[in-house]
Design a protein around this motif. Structure first.
Motif, PDB file in Angstrom:
ATOM      1  N   VAL A  87      30.389  33.358  44.522  1.00 26.05           N
ATOM      2  CA  VAL A  87      30.607  34.814  45.571  1.00 26.05           C
ATOM      3  C   VAL A  87      31.476  34.074  45.992  1.00 26.05           C
ATOM      4  CG1 VAL A  87      29.066  36.062  46.849  1.00 26.05           C
ATOM      5  CG2 VAL A  87      28.259  35.172  45.041  1.00 26.05           C
ATOM      6  N   VAL A  88      31.595  33.286  46.677  1.00 27.76           N
ATOM      7  CA  VAL A  88      32.585  33.241  47.767  1.00 27.76           C
ATOM      8  C   VAL A  88      34.050  33.104  47.541  1.00 27.76           C
ATOM      9  CG1 VAL A  88      33.880  31.462  49.854  1.00 27.76           C
ATOM     10  CG2 VAL A  88      31.531  31.564  49.622  1.00 27.76           C
ATOM     11  N   TYR A  89      34.516  32.449  46.801  1.00 26.20           N
ATOM     12  CA  TYR A  89      35.685  32.781  45.695  1.00 26.20           C
ATOM     13  C   TYR A  89      36.403  34.315  45.009  1.00 26.20           C
ATOM     14  CZ  TYR A  89      35.594  27.488  45.579  1.00 26.20           C
ATOM     15  OH  TYR A  89      35.041  26.638  45.479  1.00 26.20           O
ATOM     16  N   VAL A  90      34.746  35.262  44.699  1.00 28.17           N
ATOM     17  CA  VAL A  90      35.238  36.329  44.732  1.00 28.17           C
ATOM     18  C   VAL A  90      35.591  36.943  45.438  1.00 28.17           C
ATOM     19  CG1 VAL A  90      34.585  38.882  43.565  1.00 28.17           C
ATOM     20  CG2 VAL A  90      33.866  35.674  42.238  1.00 28.17           C
ATOM     21  N   CYS A  91      35.046  37.308  46.689  1.00 30.07           N
ATOM     22  CA  CYS A  91      35.406  37.465  47.862  1.00 30.07           C
ATOM     23  C   CYS A  91      36.729  37.172  48.332  1.00 30.07           C
ATOM     24  CB  CYS A  91      34.478  37.750  48.543  1.00 30.07           C
ATOM     25  SG  CYS A  91      32.489  37.980  48.514  1.00 30.07           S
ATOM     26  N   GLY A  92      37.393  36.009  48.709  1.00 31.73           N
ATOM     27  CA  GLY A  92      38.264  35.859  48.951  1.00 31.73           C
ATOM     28  C   GLY A  92      39.315  36.190  48.272  1.00 31.73           C
ATOM     29  N   ALA A  93      39.262  36.029  46.563  1.00 30.36           N
ATOM     30  CA  ALA A  93      40.602  36.792  46.115  1.00 30.36           C
ATOM     31  C   ALA A  93      40.158  38.036  46.423  1.00 30.36           C
ATOM     32  CB  ALA A  93      39.907  36.332  44.723  1.00 30.36           C
ATOM     33  N   LEU A  94      39.211  39.003  46.523  1.00 26.77           N
ATOM     34  CA  LEU A  94      40.101  40.309  47.114  1.00 26.77           C
ATOM     35  C   LEU A  94      40.642  40.407  48.239  1.00 26.77           C
ATOM     36  CD1 LEU A  94      36.020  41.898  45.885  1.00 26.77           C
ATOM     37  CD2 LEU A  94      38.234  42.108  45.088  1.00 26.77           C
ATOM     38  N   ILE A  95      40.097  39.699  49.337  1.00 24.14           N
ATOM     39  CA  ILE A  95      40.300  39.325  50.721  1.00 24.14           C
ATOM     40  C   ILE A  95      41.793  39.070  50.332  1.00 24.14           C
ATOM     41  CG2 ILE A  95      40.190  38.547  53.147  1.00 24.14           C
ATOM     42  CD1 ILE A  95      37.755  38.243  53.029  1.00 24.14           C
ATOM     43  N   LEU A  96      43.038  38.382  49.651  1.00 29.97           N
ATOM     44  CA  LEU A  96      44.112  38.769  49.151  1.00 29.97           C
ATOM     45  C   LEU A  96      44.629  39.374  48.941  1.00 29.97           C
ATOM     46  CD1 LEU A  96      46.301  35.484  49.452  1.00 29.97           C
ATOM     47  CD2 LEU A  96      45.003  35.101  47.393  1.00 29.97           C
ATOM     48  N   LEU A  97      43.629  39.824  47.740  1.00 27.40           N
ATOM     49  CA  LEU A  97      44.978  41.437  47.662  1.00 27.40           C
ATOM     50  C   LEU A  97      44.716  42.568  48.499  1.00 27.40           C
ATOM     51  CD1 LEU A  97      42.903  41.338  43.925  1.00 27.40           C
ATOM     52  CD2 LEU A  97      45.176  40.619  43.932  1.00 27.40           C
ATOM     53  N   ASN A  98      43.930  42.192  48.844  1.00 28.93           N
ATOM     54  CA  ASN A  98      43.617  43.507  50.254  1.00 28.93           C
ATOM     55  C   ASN A  98      44.943  43.350  51.352  1.00 28.93           C
ATOM     56  OD1 ASN A  98      43.054  46.023  51.257  1.00 28.93           O
ATOM     57  ND2 ASN A  98      42.354  44.914  52.739  1.00 28.93           N
ATOM     58  N   THR A  99      45.178  41.664  51.658  1.00 30.58           N
ATOM     59  CA  THR A  99      46.434  40.997  52.347  1.00 30.58           C
ATOM     60  C   THR A  99      47.468  41.071  52.030  1.00 30.58           C
ATOM     61  OG1 THR A  99      44.656  39.527  52.741  1.00 30.58           O
ATOM     62  CG2 THR A  99      47.074  39.242  53.654  1.00 30.58           C
ATOM     63  N   LEU A 100      47.549  41.022  50.854  1.00 30.61           N
ATOM     64  CA  LEU A 100      49.325  41.287  50.424  1.00 30.61           C
ATOM     65  C   LEU A 100      49.496  42.539  49.321  1.00 30.61           C
ATOM     66  CD1 LEU A 100      49.439  39.063  47.319  1.00 30.61           C
ATOM     67  CD2 LEU A 100      50.513  37.816  49.866  1.00 30.61           C
ATOM     68  N   GLY A 101      49.036  44.069  50.435  1.00 25.60           N
ATOM     69  CA  GLY A 101      48.396  45.157  49.771  1.00 25.60           C
ATOM     70  C   GLY A 101      48.505  45.897  48.878  1.00 25.60           C
ATOM     71  N   ILE A 102      47.475  44.940  47.766  1.00 26.39           N
ATOM     72  CA  ILE A 102      47.415  44.759  46.487  1.00 26.39           C
ATOM     73  C   ILE A 102      46.118  45.930  46.048  1.00 26.39           C
ATOM     74  CG2 ILE A 102      46.917  44.372  43.914  1.00 26.39           C
ATOM     75  CD1 ILE A 102      48.337  41.697  44.935  1.00 26.39           C
ATOM     76  N   SER A 103      46.310  47.320  46.334  1.00 27.81           N
ATOM     77  CA  SER A 103      44.846  47.837  46.030  1.00 27.81           C
ATOM     78  C   SER A 103      43.999  47.296  44.554  1.00 27.81           C
ATOM     79  CB  SER A 103      45.350  49.645  45.048  1.00 27.81           C
ATOM     80  OG  SER A 103      43.974  49.949  45.520  1.00 27.81           O
ATOM     81  N   ILE A 104      42.573  47.346  45.445  1.00 26.28           N
ATOM     82  CA  ILE A 104      41.725  46.722  44.408  1.00 26.28           C
ATOM     83  C   ILE A 104      41.228  46.923  43.650  1.00 26.28           C
ATOM     84  CG2 ILE A 104      41.649  44.384  45.978  1.00 26.28           C
ATOM     85  CD1 ILE A 104      39.035  45.686  46.898  1.00 26.28           C
ATOM     86  N   THR A 105      41.223  48.624  43.980  1.00 26.92           N
ATOM     87  CA  THR A 105      40.068  50.034  43.024  1.00 26.92           C
ATOM     88  C   THR A 105      40.597  49.402  41.339  1.00 26.92           C
ATOM     89  OG1 THR A 105      40.347  51.638  45.536  1.00 26.92           O
ATOM     90  CG2 THR A 105      39.740  52.202  43.235  1.00 26.92           C
ATOM     91  N   PRO A 106      41.642  49.682  41.275  1.00 27.46           N
ATOM     92  CA  PRO A 106      42.016  50.019  39.911  1.00 27.46           C
ATOM     93  C   PRO A 106      41.988  48.605  39.099  1.00 27.46           C
ATOM     94  CG  PRO A 106      44.290  50.773  41.639  1.00 27.46           C
ATOM     95  CD  PRO A 106      43.414  50.308  41.735  1.00 27.46           C
ATOM     96  N   ILE A 107      41.924  47.918  39.771  1.00 31.15           N
ATOM     97  CA  ILE A 107      41.081  46.564  38.608  1.00 31.15           C
ATOM     98  C   ILE A 107      40.170  46.472  39.055  1.00 31.15           C
ATOM     99  CG2 ILE A 107      41.722  43.699  39.822  1.00 31.15           C
ATOM    100  CD1 ILE A 107      43.797  43.776  41.179  1.00 31.15           C
ATOM    101  N   LEU A 108      39.165  46.505  39.948  1.00 30.76           N
ATOM    102  CA  LEU A 108      37.930  47.180  39.830  1.00 30.76           C
ATOM    103  C   LEU A 108      37.405  48.009  38.331  1.00 30.76           C
ATOM    104  CD1 LEU A 108      36.677  47.032  43.646  1.00 30.76           C
ATOM    105  CD2 LEU A 108      36.850  44.902  42.171  1.00 30.76           C
ATOM    106  N   THR A 109      38.739  48.714  38.453  1.00 36.78           N
ATOM    107  CA  THR A 109      38.240  49.597  37.123  1.00 36.78           C
ATOM    108  C   THR A 109      38.739  49.398  35.882  1.00 36.78           C
ATOM    109  OG1 THR A 109      38.688  51.979  38.842  1.00 36.78           O
ATOM    110  CG2 THR A 109      38.560  51.859  36.201  1.00 36.78           C
ATOM    111  N   ALA A 110      39.594  48.086  35.939  1.00 31.50           N
ATOM    112  CA  ALA A 110      39.955  47.693  34.926  1.00 31.50           C
ATOM    113  C   ALA A 110      38.966  46.610  34.626  1.00 31.50           C
ATOM    114  CB  ALA A 110      41.344  46.911  34.963  1.00 31.50           C
TER     115      ALA A 110
END
Length: 353
Positions: A133-156
Motif C-alpha cells: 500500500v505504501v509503495y503504490v501510494c509512493g509511486a502515484l506521488i512520484l508520477l504526479n511529481t514528475l507531471g505525469i497524469s495518473i488518470t490514464p494509467i489507472l484507466t489502463a
C-alpha cells in the motif's frame, strides 16, 4: 565559448554538490549517533524502529540535499539542466521516503500488533500488504511529481487488470486465500496444526502465496494458501493450547478395578510438578474404558498437558512410573491369550476343526 562556459559551470555545480553532500553526510552520521544514544535511554521501541527504517534512506536524502545545494550555488545553469536535476532530487526524495515509511510501518505492525489489539495476525503477508500500500501510494506521488497524469494509467490498469487476473489466476487465488486465512484465523503463526494429508507441525509464516509449517523433525512443509483454505485441518492450539491426553492401560482379569484406578491416579498426581508440561488442573482421572478386552481389563488414564508436543514426554514418564508401580504391586500386564477347546472326535467320524 558558450560550451566552455556551460562545462565550467557544470564542473562548479558538481564540485559544490559533492562538497555539500559530504558535509550533509557528516552531519547525518553525527545526528544518527546522537539519536541512537537518545533512543537507548528510552524504554519504547518506536524510536529504535524509526532509526533502523530511516538509516539507509537518509543516505538518499543527503545526496538529494547535496544536489539541491549545488544547483542553488550556481544560478546560471541552463533551465533544462536545472529541471533535470530538480526532477532527480524529487525522485530521490519520494523513493527514499516511500522506502523508509514502508519499512517503518511494517516493523511497527509486526512489533505492536498484539498491543494494539489488531485482529489480523501479523505474518509475511500482513507486512507485505502494508509495504505494498505504501509503495503504490509512493509511486502515484512520484508520477504526479514528475507531471505525469495518473488518470490514464489507472484507466489502463483497470482494463489490463482483467487480462492480468486471467493470467495469474493461481497466484491471485493464493493471495486472496492468504487474506482469508488472516481474517478468519483458522490458524495463526505459532499454532500447531495437522493437515488432512497427515503433515503436522508449527505454523511459521503465512505469506502471499504459501504457508510454511515446520514439522517436529525440523523439516518445512510449504502449502499453497488456496489448498490450505480448502483442506480439513486440526488446530491443536484452538480454542486453547491445553489439551487432554488419553493413555490406555491394560491389566489382568485377576486385578481389582478399584485398586487399579487408585494406583493410576496416584502415580499421575505424584508426577505433577516433576514432569514438564503435565498440569494439575483438571486433575488426572481414570475411566474403565474400553472395558472388557479379549485378554485384559482395559482402562484409560486422562491427564492434561500444556500443549500438543508436551504429551510425548508426559506419556513417556507416566508409563515408566506406572510400569514400576505395577511391578512393585505384583500387577500383571497380560499377553494376548486365546482359549482353544478341543472336542473328541465322534465314533466313525473325524474331529471337528
Amino acid at each position: 565559448m558558450i560550451e566552455r562556459t556551460i562545462i565550467f559551470e557544470l564542473a562548479i555545480a558538481t564540485a559544490a554538490a559533492l562538497g555539500a553532500t559530504a558535509a550533509v553526510l557528516a552531519l547525518r552520521r553525527a545526528g544518527l549517533r546522537a539519536l541512537r544514544t537518545l533512543a537507548d535511554r528510552t524504554e519504547g521501541k518506536v524510536d529504535d524502529l524509526a532509526l533502523e527504517a530511516f538509516r539507509v534512506p537518509s543516505l538518499l536524502w543527503g545526496l538529494a540535499l547535496g544536489l539541491y545545494i549545488g544547483v542553488a550555488m550556481v544560478g546560471s545553469l541552463p533551465p533544462r539542466i536545472v529541471e533535470l536535476i530538480n526532477d532527480g532530487v524529487a525522485v530521490l526524495l519520494v523513493v527514499s521516503v516511500t522506502l523508509a515509511v514502508g519499512r517503518f510501518l511494517a516493523a511497527a505492525t509486526r512489533t505492536y500488533a498484539d498491543r494494539l489489539g489488531v485482529e489480523v495476525g501479523v505474518t509475511g503477508l500482513t507486512t507485505g500488504l502494508v509495504k505494498g500500500v505504501v509503495y503504490v501510494c509512493g509511486a502515484l506521488i512520484l508520477l504526479n511529481t514528475l507531471g505525469i497524469s495518473i488518470t490514464p494509467i489507472l484507466t489502463a490498469l483497470g482494463v489490463g487488470g482483467i487480462a492480468v487476473a486471467l493470467a495469474l489466476q493461481g497466484s491471485l487465488a493464493n493471495l486472496f486465500a492468504g487474506i482469508h486465512l488472516l481474517v478468519e484465523k483458522p490458524l495463526r503463526v505459532g499454532d500447531y496444526v495437522k493437515l488432512e494429508s497427515g503433515q503436522e507441525g508449527y505454523v511459521t509464516d503465512i505469506g502471499w502465496r504459501t504457508t510454511r509449517i515446520r514439522m517436529l523433525h525440523n523439516n518445512m512443509v510449504i502449502v499453497p494458501n488456496a489448498k490450505l483454505a480448502d483442506t480439513i485441518l486440526t488446530n491443536y492450539h484452538l480454542p486453547e493450547k491445553r489439551m487432554s491426553v488419553l493413555i490406555p492401560i491394560n491389566v489382568s482379569y485377576a486385578c481389582d478395578p478399584g485398586k487399579i484406578e487408585a494406583i493410576l491416579v496416584e502415580e499421575a498426581s505424584s508426577a505433577i510438578g516433576h514432569v514438564p508440561g503435565l498440569l494439575a488442573e483438571p486433575a488426572p482421572f481414570v475411566r474403565f474404558i474400553p472395558g472388557f478386552g479379549e485378554s485384559s481389563l482395559d482402562f484409560t488414564l486422562i491427564v492434561q498437558v500444556n500443549e500438543f508436543v508436551d504429551q510425548y514426554l508426559v506419556q513417556h514418564e507416566l508409563r515408566k512410573r506406572i510400569f514400576t508401580r505395577f511391578q512393585k504391586e505384583g500387577i500383571e500386564i497380560p499377553f494376548p491369550q486365546r482359549v482353544v477347546h478341543v472336542h473328541p472326535a465322534a465314533e466313525g467320524g473325524s474331529s471337528a476343526r
